[in-house]
Write a protein that holds these residues in place. Structure first.
Motif, PDB file in Angstrom:
ATOM      1  N   ASN A 109       0.832  -1.203   0.000  1.00 56.23           N
ATOM      2  CA  ASN A 109       0.000   0.000   0.000  1.00 56.23           C
ATOM      3  C   ASN A 109       0.869   1.257   0.000  1.00 56.23           C
ATOM      4  N   ARG A 110       0.253   2.414   0.024  1.00 59.16           N
ATOM      5  CA  ARG A 110       1.003   3.661  -0.113  1.00 59.16           C
ATOM      6  C   ARG A 110       1.924   3.944   1.064  1.00 59.16           C
ATOM      7  N   ASP A 111       1.678   3.276   2.200  1.00 52.47           N
ATOM      8  CA  ASP A 111       2.534   3.457   3.365  1.00 52.47           C
ATOM      9  C   ASP A 111       3.648   2.420   3.432  1.00 52.47           C
ATOM     10  N   GLY A 112       3.722   1.559   2.426  1.00 54.11           N
ATOM     11  CA  GLY A 112       4.781   0.564   2.378  1.00 54.11           C
ATOM     12  C   GLY A 112       4.456  -0.742   3.069  1.00 54.11           C
ATOM     13  N   TYR A 113       3.237  -0.882   3.623  1.00 53.08           N
ATOM     14  CA  TYR A 113       2.863  -2.134   4.286  1.00 53.08           C
ATOM     15  C   TYR A 113       2.413  -3.166   3.253  1.00 53.08           C
ATOM     16  N   ILE A 114       2.712  -4.421   3.520  1.00 53.31           N
ATOM     17  CA  ILE A 114       2.244  -5.520   2.666  1.00 53.31           C
ATOM     18  C   ILE A 114       0.847  -5.906   3.144  1.00 53.31           C
ATOM     19  N   VAL A 115      -0.143  -5.747   2.252  1.00 53.19           N
ATOM     20  CA  VAL A 115      -1.545  -5.915   2.637  1.00 53.19           C
ATOM     21  C   VAL A 115      -2.257  -6.833   1.651  1.00 53.19           C
ATOM     22  N   ASN A 116      -3.416  -7.372   2.098  1.00 50.60           N
ATOM     23  CA  ASN A 116      -4.277  -8.142   1.204  1.00 50.60           C
ATOM     24  C   ASN A 116      -5.322  -7.206   0.594  1.00 50.60           C
ATOM     25  N   PRO A 117      -6.212  -7.685  -0.276  1.00 51.13           N
ATOM     26  CA  PRO A 117      -7.191  -6.778  -0.909  1.00 51.13           C
ATOM     27  C   PRO A 117      -8.102  -6.060   0.077  1.00 51.13           C
ATOM     28  N   ARG A 121      -2.982  -6.081   7.141  1.00 51.47           N
ATOM     29  CA  ARG A 121      -1.526  -6.112   7.017  1.00 51.47           C
ATOM     30  C   ARG A 121      -0.950  -7.477   7.379  1.00 51.47           C
ATOM     31  N   LEU A 122      -0.016  -7.922   6.570  1.00 47.88           N
ATOM     32  CA  LEU A 122       0.677  -9.181   6.840  1.00 47.88           C
ATOM     33  C   LEU A 122       1.656  -8.974   8.000  1.00 47.88           C
ATOM     34  N   THR A 123       1.620  -9.865   8.976  1.00 45.58           N
ATOM     35  CA  THR A 123       2.524  -9.737  10.125  1.00 45.58           C
ATOM     36  C   THR A 123       3.691 -10.710   9.964  1.00 45.58           C
ATOM     37  N   LEU A 137       6.952  -9.681  16.782  1.00 42.90           N
ATOM     38  CA  LEU A 137       5.939  -9.739  15.735  1.00 42.90           C
ATOM     39  C   LEU A 137       5.419  -8.339  15.444  1.00 42.90           C
ATOM     40  N   GLY A 138       5.259  -8.016  14.157  1.00 43.44           N
ATOM     41  CA  GLY A 138       4.743  -6.710  13.789  1.00 43.44           C
ATOM     42  C   GLY A 138       4.322  -6.696  12.338  1.00 43.44           C
ATOM     43  N   ASP A 139       3.712  -5.591  11.915  1.00 45.51           N
ATOM     44  CA  ASP A 139       3.283  -5.450  10.529  1.00 45.51           C
ATOM     45  C   ASP A 139       4.502  -5.291   9.636  1.00 45.51           C
ATOM     46  N   LEU A 140       4.553  -6.057   8.550  1.00 46.39           N
ATOM     47  CA  LEU A 140       5.701  -6.031   7.645  1.00 46.39           C
ATOM     48  C   LEU A 140       5.611  -4.805   6.746  1.00 46.39           C
ATOM     49  N   GLN A 141       6.644  -3.952   6.816  1.00 46.46           N
ATOM     50  CA  GLN A 141       6.648  -2.702   6.059  1.00 46.46           C
ATOM     51  C   GLN A 141       7.942  -2.574   5.276  1.00 46.46           C
ATOM     52  N   LEU A 142       7.818  -2.095   4.034  1.00 46.35           N
ATOM     53  CA  LEU A 142       8.982  -1.857   3.189  1.00 46.35           C
ATOM     54  C   LEU A 142       9.487  -0.439   3.411  1.00 46.35           C
ATOM     55  N   ASN A 143      10.796  -0.310   3.481  1.00 43.71           N
ATOM     56  CA  ASN A 143      11.417   1.013   3.546  1.00 43.71           C
ATOM     57  C   ASN A 143      11.797   1.411   2.131  1.00 43.71           C
ATOM     58  N   ARG A 312      18.790  -6.377   1.947  1.00 41.73           N
ATOM     59  CA  ARG A 312      18.509  -6.134   3.368  1.00 41.73           C
ATOM     60  C   ARG A 312      17.354  -7.018   3.800  1.00 41.73           C
ATOM     61  N   THR A 313      17.541  -7.747   4.888  1.00 40.89           N
ATOM     62  CA  THR A 313      16.482  -8.595   5.420  1.00 40.89           C
ATOM     63  C   THR A 313      15.485  -7.737   6.187  1.00 40.89           C
ATOM     64  N   LEU A 314      14.206  -7.850   5.807  1.00 39.52           N
ATOM     65  CA  LEU A 314      13.158  -7.055   6.443  1.00 39.52           C
ATOM     66  C   LEU A 314      12.436  -7.818   7.546  1.00 39.52           C
ATOM     67  N   GLY A 315      12.394  -9.131   7.422  1.00 34.39           N
ATOM     68  CA  GLY A 315      11.692  -9.928   8.422  1.00 34.39           C
ATOM     69  C   GLY A 315      11.423 -11.328   7.901  1.00 34.39           C
ATOM     70  N   GLN A 316      10.640 -12.065   8.645  1.00 35.30           N
ATOM     71  CA  GLN A 316      10.261 -13.426   8.280  1.00 35.30           C
ATOM     72  C   GLN A 316       8.768 -13.598   8.493  1.00 35.30           C
ATOM     73  N   VAL A 317       8.071 -14.011   7.435  1.00 31.26           N
ATOM     74  CA  VAL A 317       6.621 -14.174   7.479  1.00 31.26           C
ATOM     75  C   VAL A 317       6.244 -15.145   8.596  1.00 31.26           C
TER      76      VAL A 317
END
Length: 405
Positions: A109-117, A121-123, A137-143, A312-317
Protein backbone atom coordinates in the motif's frame (compact mmCIF):
# COMPACT_ATOMS: atom_id res chain seq x y z
CA UNK A 1 -46.61 -36.46 12.60
CA UNK A 2 -45.21 -37.52 9.17
CA UNK A 3 -45.63 -33.88 8.13
CA UNK A 4 -43.17 -32.68 10.77
CA UNK A 5 -40.69 -35.45 10.02
CA UNK A 6 -40.79 -34.75 6.29
CA UNK A 7 -40.55 -31.01 6.97
CA UNK A 8 -37.34 -31.57 8.93
CA UNK A 9 -36.05 -33.54 5.96
CA UNK A 10 -36.94 -30.68 3.61
CA UNK A 11 -35.11 -28.21 5.86
CA UNK A 12 -32.06 -30.48 6.04
CA UNK A 13 -31.96 -30.99 2.28
CA UNK A 14 -32.41 -27.26 1.76
CA UNK A 15 -29.49 -26.54 4.13
CA UNK A 16 -27.31 -29.00 2.24
CA UNK A 17 -28.23 -27.31 -1.05
CA UNK A 18 -27.20 -23.94 0.39
CA UNK A 19 -23.84 -25.35 1.52
CA UNK A 20 -23.27 -26.92 -1.91
CA UNK A 21 -24.28 -23.65 -3.59
CA UNK A 22 -21.77 -21.73 -1.45
CA UNK A 23 -19.03 -24.21 -2.32
CA UNK A 24 -19.75 -23.94 -6.03
CA UNK A 25 -19.93 -20.13 -5.87
CA UNK A 26 -16.42 -20.07 -4.35
CA UNK A 27 -14.84 -22.61 -6.67
CA UNK A 28 -12.43 -19.89 -7.91
CA UNK A 29 -11.91 -18.08 -4.59
CA UNK A 30 -8.25 -18.08 -3.57
CA UNK A 31 -7.64 -19.90 -0.29
CA UNK A 32 -11.31 -20.91 0.12
CA UNK A 33 -12.07 -24.09 2.08
CA UNK A 34 -15.15 -26.10 1.22
CA UNK A 35 -17.81 -26.96 3.80
CA UNK A 36 -19.67 -30.19 4.50
CA UNK A 37 -23.16 -30.59 5.96
CA UNK A 38 -23.40 -33.10 8.78
CA UNK A 39 -26.80 -34.44 9.92
CA UNK A 40 -28.15 -36.09 13.08
CA UNK A 41 -31.37 -37.99 13.66
CA UNK A 42 -33.98 -36.75 16.17
CA UNK A 43 -35.57 -38.91 18.83
CA UNK A 44 -37.98 -37.91 21.56
CA UNK A 45 -36.32 -39.01 24.79
CA UNK A 46 -38.14 -39.51 28.08
CA UNK A 47 -36.44 -39.39 31.48
CA UNK A 48 -35.91 -43.17 31.38
CA UNK A 49 -34.89 -43.38 27.73
CA UNK A 50 -36.66 -44.47 24.56
CA UNK A 51 -39.24 -47.15 24.32
CA UNK A 52 -38.43 -50.17 22.20
CA UNK A 53 -41.02 -49.12 19.64
CA UNK A 54 -40.06 -45.44 19.49
CA UNK A 55 -40.07 -43.89 16.06
CA UNK A 56 -37.66 -41.11 15.14
CA UNK A 57 -38.86 -37.53 14.82
CA UNK A 58 -36.83 -36.49 11.82
CA UNK A 59 -33.41 -35.03 11.10
CA UNK A 60 -31.44 -31.93 12.06
CA UNK A 61 -28.32 -30.23 10.80
CA UNK A 62 -25.73 -31.20 13.41
CA UNK A 63 -22.92 -29.06 11.98
CA UNK A 64 -21.53 -27.40 8.89
CA UNK A 65 -17.81 -28.13 9.04
CA UNK A 66 -15.06 -26.75 6.86
CA UNK A 67 -12.55 -29.07 5.22
CA UNK A 68 -9.00 -27.67 5.47
CA UNK A 69 -7.37 -29.94 2.92
CA UNK A 70 -4.62 -28.47 0.73
CA UNK A 71 -5.76 -26.73 -2.44
CA UNK A 72 -3.80 -26.80 -5.68
CA UNK A 73 -1.01 -24.20 -5.96
CA UNK A 74 -1.09 -22.04 -9.09
CA UNK A 75 1.91 -19.93 -10.07
CA UNK A 76 1.57 -16.23 -10.88
CA UNK A 77 3.76 -13.35 -12.10
CA UNK A 78 3.50 -11.42 -8.82
CA UNK A 79 6.33 -12.06 -6.37
CA UNK A 80 4.13 -10.89 -3.48
CA UNK A 81 1.57 -13.64 -4.14
CA UNK A 82 2.18 -16.21 -1.42
CA UNK A 83 0.89 -19.72 -0.88
CA UNK A 84 1.29 -21.99 2.14
CA UNK A 85 2.40 -25.48 1.16
CA UNK A 86 1.34 -27.53 4.17
CA UNK A 87 -0.36 -26.49 7.37
CA UNK A 88 -0.67 -22.98 8.70
CA UNK A 89 -2.40 -19.64 8.13
CA UNK A 90 -1.09 -16.20 7.31
CA UNK A 91 -1.36 -13.96 10.34
CA UNK A 92 -2.95 -10.60 9.47
CA UNK A 93 -3.61 -7.38 11.37
CA UNK A 94 -7.04 -6.02 10.45
CA UNK A 95 -7.27 -2.56 12.04
CA UNK A 96 -5.77 -3.91 15.23
CA UNK A 97 -7.62 -7.24 15.27
CA UNK A 98 -5.71 -10.42 14.45
CA UNK A 99 -7.25 -12.60 11.74
CA UNK A 100 -5.98 -15.59 9.80
CA UNK A 101 -6.16 -16.53 6.13
CA UNK A 102 -4.91 -18.97 3.52
CA UNK A 103 -5.38 -16.40 0.73
CA UNK A 104 -2.00 -14.87 -0.12
CA UNK A 105 -2.87 -12.16 -2.66
CA UNK A 106 -0.66 -9.42 -1.25
CA UNK A 107 0.49 -6.04 -2.49
CA UNK A 108 2.18 -2.92 -1.10
CA UNK A 109 0.00 0.00 0.00
CA UNK A 110 1.00 3.66 -0.11
CA UNK A 111 2.53 3.46 3.37
CA UNK A 112 4.78 0.56 2.38
CA UNK A 113 2.86 -2.13 4.29
CA UNK A 114 2.24 -5.52 2.67
CA UNK A 115 -1.54 -5.91 2.64
CA UNK A 116 -4.28 -8.14 1.20
CA UNK A 117 -7.19 -6.78 -0.91
CA UNK A 118 -9.08 -5.91 2.30
CA UNK A 119 -6.07 -3.82 3.48
CA UNK A 120 -5.27 -6.21 6.34
CA UNK A 121 -1.53 -6.11 7.02
CA UNK A 122 0.68 -9.18 6.84
CA UNK A 123 2.52 -9.74 10.13
CA UNK A 124 6.04 -11.10 10.42
CA UNK A 125 9.00 -11.52 12.74
CA UNK A 126 10.72 -8.18 12.17
CA UNK A 127 14.45 -7.72 11.53
CA UNK A 128 16.70 -5.26 13.36
CA UNK A 129 18.87 -2.61 11.69
CA UNK A 130 21.58 -5.21 11.05
CA UNK A 131 19.19 -7.52 9.20
CA UNK A 132 18.88 -10.09 11.99
CA UNK A 133 15.39 -11.55 12.40
CA UNK A 134 14.13 -10.98 15.94
CA UNK A 135 11.28 -12.54 17.90
CA UNK A 136 9.18 -9.37 17.70
CA UNK A 137 5.94 -9.74 15.73
CA UNK A 138 4.74 -6.71 13.79
CA UNK A 139 3.28 -5.45 10.53
CA UNK A 140 5.70 -6.03 7.65
CA UNK A 141 6.65 -2.70 6.06
CA UNK A 142 8.98 -1.86 3.19
CA UNK A 143 11.42 1.01 3.55
CA UNK A 144 11.24 2.71 0.16
CA UNK A 145 13.88 5.35 0.98
CA UNK A 146 17.33 5.24 -0.60
CA UNK A 147 19.89 3.07 1.13
CA UNK A 148 22.76 5.22 2.42
CA UNK A 149 26.20 4.80 0.80
CA UNK A 150 29.07 3.15 2.63
CA UNK A 151 32.71 4.12 2.20
CA UNK A 152 35.25 1.43 1.33
CA UNK A 153 37.41 0.50 4.30
CA UNK A 154 38.66 -2.96 3.35
CA UNK A 155 39.59 -4.64 0.07
CA UNK A 156 39.97 -8.40 -0.05
CA UNK A 157 42.62 -9.51 -2.55
CA UNK A 158 43.50 -13.03 -3.54
CA UNK A 159 46.15 -13.28 -6.28
CA UNK A 160 48.73 -15.74 -7.50
CA UNK A 161 52.07 -14.10 -8.36
CA UNK A 162 54.28 -15.92 -10.87
CA UNK A 163 57.33 -17.36 -9.05
CA UNK A 164 59.25 -17.59 -12.36
CA UNK A 165 58.84 -13.88 -13.15
CA UNK A 166 61.96 -11.76 -13.69
CA UNK A 167 62.85 -8.64 -11.73
CA UNK A 168 61.98 -5.48 -13.74
CA UNK A 169 63.60 -2.00 -13.45
CA UNK A 170 62.66 0.45 -10.69
CA UNK A 171 58.90 1.07 -10.49
CA UNK A 172 57.36 3.77 -12.66
CA UNK A 173 53.58 3.74 -12.90
CA UNK A 174 53.75 5.21 -16.42
CA UNK A 175 56.11 2.51 -17.71
CA UNK A 176 54.51 -0.99 -17.94
CA UNK A 177 57.98 -2.57 -18.20
CA UNK A 178 58.73 -1.56 -14.59
CA UNK A 179 56.12 -3.78 -12.98
CA UNK A 180 55.06 -7.37 -13.53
CA UNK A 181 51.29 -7.29 -13.06
CA UNK A 182 48.36 -5.08 -12.08
CA UNK A 183 44.66 -5.25 -11.30
CA UNK A 184 41.95 -2.68 -10.58
CA UNK A 185 38.59 -2.23 -8.90
CA UNK A 186 36.15 0.50 -7.91
CA UNK A 187 36.07 1.88 -4.36
CA UNK A 188 33.56 4.34 -2.85
CA UNK A 189 33.80 7.34 -0.55
CA UNK A 190 31.34 8.39 2.18
CA UNK A 191 29.10 10.12 -0.41
CA UNK A 192 28.89 7.01 -2.57
CA UNK A 193 31.10 8.49 -5.29
CA UNK A 194 33.17 5.89 -7.12
CA UNK A 195 36.95 6.04 -7.44
CA UNK A 196 39.25 3.91 -9.61
CA UNK A 197 41.69 1.94 -7.52
CA UNK A 198 44.73 0.20 -9.12
CA UNK A 199 47.15 -2.24 -7.52
CA UNK A 200 50.57 -2.86 -9.10
CA UNK A 201 52.95 -5.75 -8.35
CA UNK A 202 56.73 -5.66 -8.95
CA UNK A 203 59.06 -8.51 -8.10
CA UNK A 204 62.02 -7.06 -6.16
CA UNK A 205 63.82 -10.26 -5.07
CA UNK A 206 63.26 -13.99 -4.81
CA UNK A 207 59.91 -14.59 -3.04
CA UNK A 208 59.56 -10.81 -2.51
CA UNK A 209 57.10 -8.42 -4.21
CA UNK A 210 56.52 -4.69 -4.00
CA UNK A 211 52.89 -3.53 -4.04
CA UNK A 212 51.71 -0.06 -5.05
CA UNK A 213 48.17 1.26 -4.53
CA UNK A 214 46.83 4.14 -6.64
CA UNK A 215 43.46 5.85 -6.26
CA UNK A 216 42.33 8.15 -9.06
CA UNK A 217 45.92 8.16 -10.39
CA UNK A 218 47.53 9.20 -7.08
CA UNK A 219 49.63 6.78 -5.06
CA UNK A 220 48.50 5.95 -1.53
CA UNK A 221 51.40 5.12 0.76
CA UNK A 222 51.25 2.22 3.22
CA UNK A 223 51.55 2.95 6.93
CA UNK A 224 54.40 0.45 7.49
CA UNK A 225 55.43 -1.28 4.27
CA UNK A 226 53.81 -2.54 1.13
CA UNK A 227 55.93 -5.64 0.54
CA UNK A 228 54.65 -9.20 0.21
CA UNK A 229 56.96 -12.13 0.95
CA UNK A 230 56.30 -15.83 0.40
CA UNK A 231 57.58 -19.07 1.85
CA UNK A 232 59.44 -21.64 -0.29
CA UNK A 233 56.18 -23.60 -0.64
CA UNK A 234 54.43 -20.57 -2.19
CA UNK A 235 52.33 -19.59 0.82
CA UNK A 236 52.32 -16.04 2.09
CA UNK A 237 54.81 -15.21 4.85
CA UNK A 238 54.39 -11.46 5.44
CA UNK A 239 52.73 -9.27 6.32
CA UNK A 240 51.55 -11.33 9.29
CA UNK A 241 47.78 -11.64 9.01
CA UNK A 242 47.94 -10.64 5.35
CA UNK A 243 46.81 -7.03 5.84
CA UNK A 244 48.47 -3.87 4.53
CA UNK A 245 47.07 -0.61 5.93
CA UNK A 246 47.40 2.65 4.01
CA UNK A 247 47.63 6.27 5.06
CA UNK A 248 44.53 8.45 4.82
CA UNK A 249 43.67 9.47 1.28
CA UNK A 250 41.95 12.89 1.03
CA UNK A 251 38.69 13.14 -0.98
CA UNK A 252 37.16 16.50 -1.85
CA UNK A 253 33.75 17.02 -0.21
CA UNK A 254 33.72 13.62 1.50
CA UNK A 255 35.39 11.91 4.41
CA UNK A 256 38.97 10.80 3.82
CA UNK A 257 39.46 7.22 2.68
CA UNK A 258 41.17 4.80 5.07
CA UNK A 259 41.76 1.57 3.18
CA UNK A 260 43.20 -1.79 4.24
CA UNK A 261 44.17 -4.44 1.68
CA UNK A 262 43.68 -7.95 3.01
CA UNK A 263 45.76 -10.55 1.11
CA UNK A 264 44.57 -13.38 3.35
CA UNK A 265 40.86 -13.00 2.59
CA UNK A 266 38.58 -15.85 1.53
CA UNK A 267 41.14 -16.80 -1.17
CA UNK A 268 44.66 -16.29 0.30
CA UNK A 269 47.37 -14.96 -2.00
CA UNK A 270 50.11 -17.32 -3.22
CA UNK A 271 53.31 -17.42 -5.27
CA UNK A 272 53.39 -20.48 -7.48
CA UNK A 273 55.15 -21.19 -10.74
CA UNK A 274 52.13 -20.33 -12.86
CA UNK A 275 50.83 -17.20 -14.55
CA UNK A 276 49.49 -14.24 -12.60
CA UNK A 277 45.82 -14.63 -11.73
CA UNK A 278 43.22 -12.82 -9.64
CA UNK A 279 41.26 -15.38 -7.63
CA UNK A 280 39.41 -12.98 -5.35
CA UNK A 281 38.83 -9.22 -5.42
CA UNK A 282 36.13 -7.57 -3.36
CA UNK A 283 35.54 -4.43 -1.31
CA UNK A 284 32.97 -3.49 1.34
CA UNK A 285 31.84 -0.09 0.03
CA UNK A 286 28.83 0.77 -2.09
CA UNK A 287 27.00 3.74 -3.55
CA UNK A 288 23.46 4.84 -2.74
CA UNK A 289 20.68 2.54 -3.95
CA UNK A 290 16.93 2.43 -4.47
CA UNK A 291 14.62 -0.46 -3.75
CA UNK A 292 14.39 -2.60 -6.88
CA UNK A 293 12.58 -5.75 -5.74
CA UNK A 294 11.72 -8.30 -3.08
CA UNK A 295 12.74 -11.91 -2.61
CA UNK A 296 10.79 -14.23 -0.30
CA UNK A 297 12.33 -17.61 0.51
CA UNK A 298 10.47 -20.84 1.23
CA UNK A 299 11.07 -20.25 4.95
CA UNK A 300 9.43 -16.81 4.70
CA UNK A 301 12.59 -14.65 4.85
CA UNK A 302 11.77 -11.33 3.13
CA UNK A 303 14.77 -9.60 1.55
CA UNK A 304 14.76 -6.23 -0.20
CA UNK A 305 17.05 -5.83 -3.22
CA UNK A 306 18.58 -2.44 -4.08
CA UNK A 307 20.00 -0.99 -7.29
CA UNK A 308 23.51 -0.86 -5.80
CA UNK A 309 23.64 -4.64 -5.45
CA UNK A 310 22.93 -4.64 -1.73
CA UNK A 311 20.18 -6.57 0.00
CA UNK A 312 18.51 -6.13 3.37
CA UNK A 313 16.48 -8.60 5.42
CA UNK A 314 13.16 -7.06 6.44
CA UNK A 315 11.69 -9.93 8.42
CA UNK A 316 10.26 -13.43 8.28
CA UNK A 317 6.62 -14.17 7.48
CA UNK A 318 4.80 -15.59 10.51
CA UNK A 319 2.41 -18.53 10.22
CA UNK A 320 -0.16 -19.73 12.74
CA UNK A 321 -1.76 -23.10 13.34
CA UNK A 322 -4.52 -24.35 15.65
CA UNK A 323 -5.24 -27.53 17.57
CA UNK A 324 -8.73 -27.61 16.00
CA UNK A 325 -8.88 -25.79 12.68
CA UNK A 326 -12.56 -26.68 12.24
CA UNK A 327 -13.28 -24.63 15.36
CA UNK A 328 -12.17 -21.36 13.76
CA UNK A 329 -14.83 -18.68 13.44
CA UNK A 330 -15.51 -17.62 9.85
CA UNK A 331 -15.39 -13.88 9.19
CA UNK A 332 -15.80 -13.74 5.42
CA UNK A 333 -13.24 -12.41 2.94
CA UNK A 334 -11.54 -15.82 3.32
CA UNK A 335 -10.46 -15.01 6.87
CA UNK A 336 -10.97 -16.72 10.20
CA UNK A 337 -10.71 -15.68 13.83
CA UNK A 338 -9.54 -17.62 16.85
CA UNK A 339 -12.32 -19.10 18.99
CA UNK A 340 -12.64 -21.14 22.16
CA UNK A 341 -13.19 -24.29 20.08
CA UNK A 342 -10.14 -23.72 17.87
CA UNK A 343 -7.73 -23.20 20.74
CA UNK A 344 -5.09 -20.48 20.90
CA UNK A 345 -3.02 -19.67 17.84
CA UNK A 346 0.36 -21.44 17.68
CA UNK A 347 2.49 -18.85 15.89
CA UNK A 348 5.88 -19.76 14.47
CA UNK A 349 8.27 -19.57 11.56
CA UNK A 350 7.56 -21.49 8.32
CA UNK A 351 9.02 -25.02 8.18
CA UNK A 352 9.05 -25.31 11.97
CA UNK A 353 6.86 -27.59 14.11
CA UNK A 354 3.73 -28.44 12.09
CA UNK A 355 3.92 -25.34 9.87
CA UNK A 356 4.40 -25.60 6.11
CA UNK A 357 6.61 -23.77 3.63
CA UNK A 358 6.01 -20.49 1.78
CA UNK A 359 5.76 -20.51 -2.01
CA UNK A 360 6.45 -17.06 -3.48
CA UNK A 361 4.80 -16.09 -6.77
CA UNK A 362 1.96 -18.55 -6.25
CA UNK A 363 -1.57 -18.76 -4.85
CA UNK A 364 -3.50 -21.61 -3.27
CA UNK A 365 -6.65 -22.46 -5.20
CA UNK A 366 -9.98 -23.29 -3.60
CA UNK A 367 -10.13 -26.94 -2.51
CA UNK A 368 -13.64 -27.31 -3.96
CA UNK A 369 -13.98 -30.29 -6.31
CA UNK A 370 -16.65 -29.12 -8.73
CA UNK A 371 -17.61 -32.64 -9.88
CA UNK A 372 -18.05 -33.75 -6.27
CA UNK A 373 -20.26 -30.74 -5.54
CA UNK A 374 -22.46 -31.36 -8.59
CA UNK A 375 -23.04 -34.94 -7.43
CA UNK A 376 -23.84 -33.67 -3.92
CA UNK A 377 -26.29 -31.18 -5.42
CA UNK A 378 -28.12 -33.98 -7.27
CA UNK A 379 -28.22 -36.03 -4.05
CA UNK A 380 -29.65 -33.12 -2.06
CA UNK A 381 -32.20 -32.49 -4.79
CA UNK A 382 -33.32 -36.13 -4.67
CA UNK A 383 -33.60 -35.95 -0.87
CA UNK A 384 -35.73 -32.82 -1.14
CA UNK A 385 -38.01 -34.47 -3.72
CA UNK A 386 -38.35 -37.62 -1.60
CA UNK A 387 -39.34 -35.65 1.51
CA UNK A 388 -41.79 -33.66 -0.58
CA UNK A 389 -43.32 -36.94 -1.71
CA UNK A 390 -43.67 -38.03 1.94
CA UNK A 391 -45.69 -34.87 2.63
CA UNK A 392 -47.83 -35.53 -0.45
CA UNK A 393 -48.46 -39.15 0.60
CA UNK A 394 -49.24 -38.16 4.21
CA UNK A 395 -51.69 -35.58 2.89
CA UNK A 396 -53.42 -38.25 0.80
CA UNK A 397 -53.66 -40.58 3.81
CA UNK A 398 -55.02 -37.77 5.99
CA UNK A 399 -57.61 -36.85 3.34
CA UNK A 400 -58.67 -40.48 3.10
CA UNK A 401 -59.18 -40.63 6.88
CA UNK A 402 -61.20 -37.40 6.81
CA UNK A 403 -63.43 -38.82 4.07
CA UNK A 404 -64.32 -41.93 6.09
CA UNK A 405 -68.04 -41.89 7.00
Amino acid sequence: MPFRIALSGLNAASAELRVVANNIANVSTTGFKKSRTEFADIYSVASLGNAGTAIGSGVSVAAVTQQFSQGNISFTDNGLDLAVSGQGFFRLSDQGSTVYSRAGSFSVNRDGYIVNPQNARLTAYLADSNGNVTGALGDLQLNTSDISPQATTEVGVGVNLDATATIPPAFNVNDPTTYNNSTSLTVYDSLGTSHLSEIFYRKSAANTWETHLFVDGSEVTPTTGGTLTFNPDGTQATPVGGQIAYNTFPVAGANNLDIVLDYAASSPSTQFGSKFGVNFLDQNGFTTGRLSGLDISDTGIVQARFTNGQSRTLGQVALANFANQEGLRQLGDTTWAESFDSGVALVGQPATASLGLIQSGALEDSNVDLTEQLVAMITAQRNFQANSQVISTADTVTQTIINIR
